[in-house]
Write a protein that holds these residues in place. Structure first.
Motif, PDB file in Angstrom:
ATOM      1  N   UNK A 156       1.371  56.763  11.075  1.00  0.00           N
ATOM      2  CA  UNK A 156       1.020  56.699   9.668  1.00  0.00           C
ATOM      3  C   UNK A 156       2.180  56.084   8.898  1.00  0.00           C
TER       4      UNK A 156
ATOM      5  N   UNK B 205       1.120  57.604   2.966  1.00  0.00           N
ATOM      6  CA  UNK B 205       0.454  58.881   2.745  1.00  0.00           C
ATOM      7  C   UNK B 205       0.069  58.996   1.274  1.00  0.00           C
TER       8      UNK B 205
ATOM      9  N   UNK C 123       9.316  61.582  11.249  1.00  0.00           N
ATOM     10  CA  UNK C 123       9.011  61.581   9.834  1.00  0.00           C
ATOM     11  C   UNK C 123       9.969  62.548   9.124  1.00  0.00           C
TER      12      UNK C 123
ATOM     13  N   UNK D 165      10.166  64.937   5.586  1.00  0.00           N
ATOM     14  CA  UNK D 165       9.386  65.497   4.493  1.00  0.00           C
ATOM     15  C   UNK D 165      10.273  66.346   3.598  1.00  0.00           C
TER      16      UNK D 165
ATOM     17  N   UNK E 235       5.040  63.334   3.897  1.00  0.00           N
ATOM     18  CA  UNK E 235       6.011  62.825   4.879  1.00  0.00           C
ATOM     19  C   UNK E 235       6.264  61.331   4.699  1.00  0.00           C
TER      20      UNK E 235
ATOM     21  N   UNK F 232       7.607  57.929   7.072  1.00  0.00           N
ATOM     22  CA  UNK F 232       7.910  57.422   8.407  1.00  0.00           C
ATOM     23  C   UNK F 232       9.335  56.890   8.452  1.00  0.00           C
TER      24      UNK F 232
ATOM     25  N   UNK G 273       9.860  65.867  11.344  1.00  0.00           N
ATOM     26  CA  UNK G 273       8.811  66.061  12.338  1.00  0.00           C
ATOM     27  C   UNK G 273       8.790  64.897  13.315  1.00  0.00           C
TER      28      UNK G 273
END
Lengths: 121, 107
Positions: free
Chosen positions: A108, A111, B36, B38, B44, B46, B87
């Motif tokens: 991804x 977001x 990732x 956050x 999150x 990348x 993550x």
């Protein structure tokens, strides 16, 4: 600039239904897979369902299989998640997510801001 | 389902120090692993794709390494804005899975 704007979250009773929408802009929507990724309060990330660029290649996490349906309308640049038979454990922030590629087997790279779904009586 | 286990759960360091975060897969994911970041109240972001490729706009202090089942995210010199939850995620097999996260906190 890529923008993903979710809507449709809210409070729903157990057993109820909700439909989430995600309006996408800033890229050629039909060229990219999209997903719904959720995050329960204070917890990690779970990819609930991806969908390929043309609307095929849908997959579902076991936790939502048979209850949730992902779809997309490429003419409207919009992603959807129909959620039925909701349970307390579905309570989470639901993120609309754009993949780097067409198939859904990609990371991804963008977001949305997320929409909160709360399942409670 | 491929399970990703991150360690440590929490890492307490000071700005300027080097951070090393680990992610171990329950079976080989080749190099199909991402990292990732956050921050509270945010989605999150990348950082690293395919184990070692920095995403667009990510500072050079972030680097990734590993293949197969063992992966590492290294932050060479921590900046105040780097304190967040990290993550890992694999794209080798469906379902795409994430690790449980490592919280990097200020010591």
């Amino acid at each position: 600039e890529v923008q993903l704007l979710e809507s449709g979250g809210g409070l729903v009773q157990p057993g109820g239904s909700l439909r989430l929408s995600c309006a996408a802009s800033g890229f050629t929507f039909s060229n990219y897979a999209m997903s719904w990724v959720r995050q329960a309060p204070g917890k990690g990330l779970e990819c609930v369902a991806p969908i390929g660029g043309r609307g095929g290649n849908t997959y579902y996490a076991d936790s939502v299989k048979g209850r949730f349906t992902i779809s997309r309308d490429n003419s409207k640049n919009t992603l959807y998640l129909q959620m039925n038979s909701l349970r307390a454990e579905d309570t989470a922030v639901y993120y609309c997510a754009k993949h780097q590629g067409f198939s859904g087997y990609d990371y991804v790279d963008y977001w949305g801001q997320g929409t909160l779904v709360t399942v409670s009586s | 389902e491929i399970v990703l286990t991150q360690s440590p759960a929490t890492l307490s360091l000071s700005p300027g120090e080097r951070a090393t975060l680990s992610c171990r897969a329950s079976q080989s994911v080749s190099s199909y692993l991402a990292w990732y970041q956050q921050k509270p109240g945010q989605a999150p972001r990348l950082l690293i794709s395919d184990a070692s490729n920095r995403a667009t706009g990510i500072p050079a202090r972030f680097s990734g390494s590993g293949s197969g089942t063992d992966f590492t995210l290294t932050i060479s010199s921590l900046e105040p804005e780097d304190f967040a939850v990290y993550y890992c995620q694999q794209r080798s097999n469906w379902p795409l899975t994430f690790g449980q996260g490592t919280k990097l906190e200020i010591k």
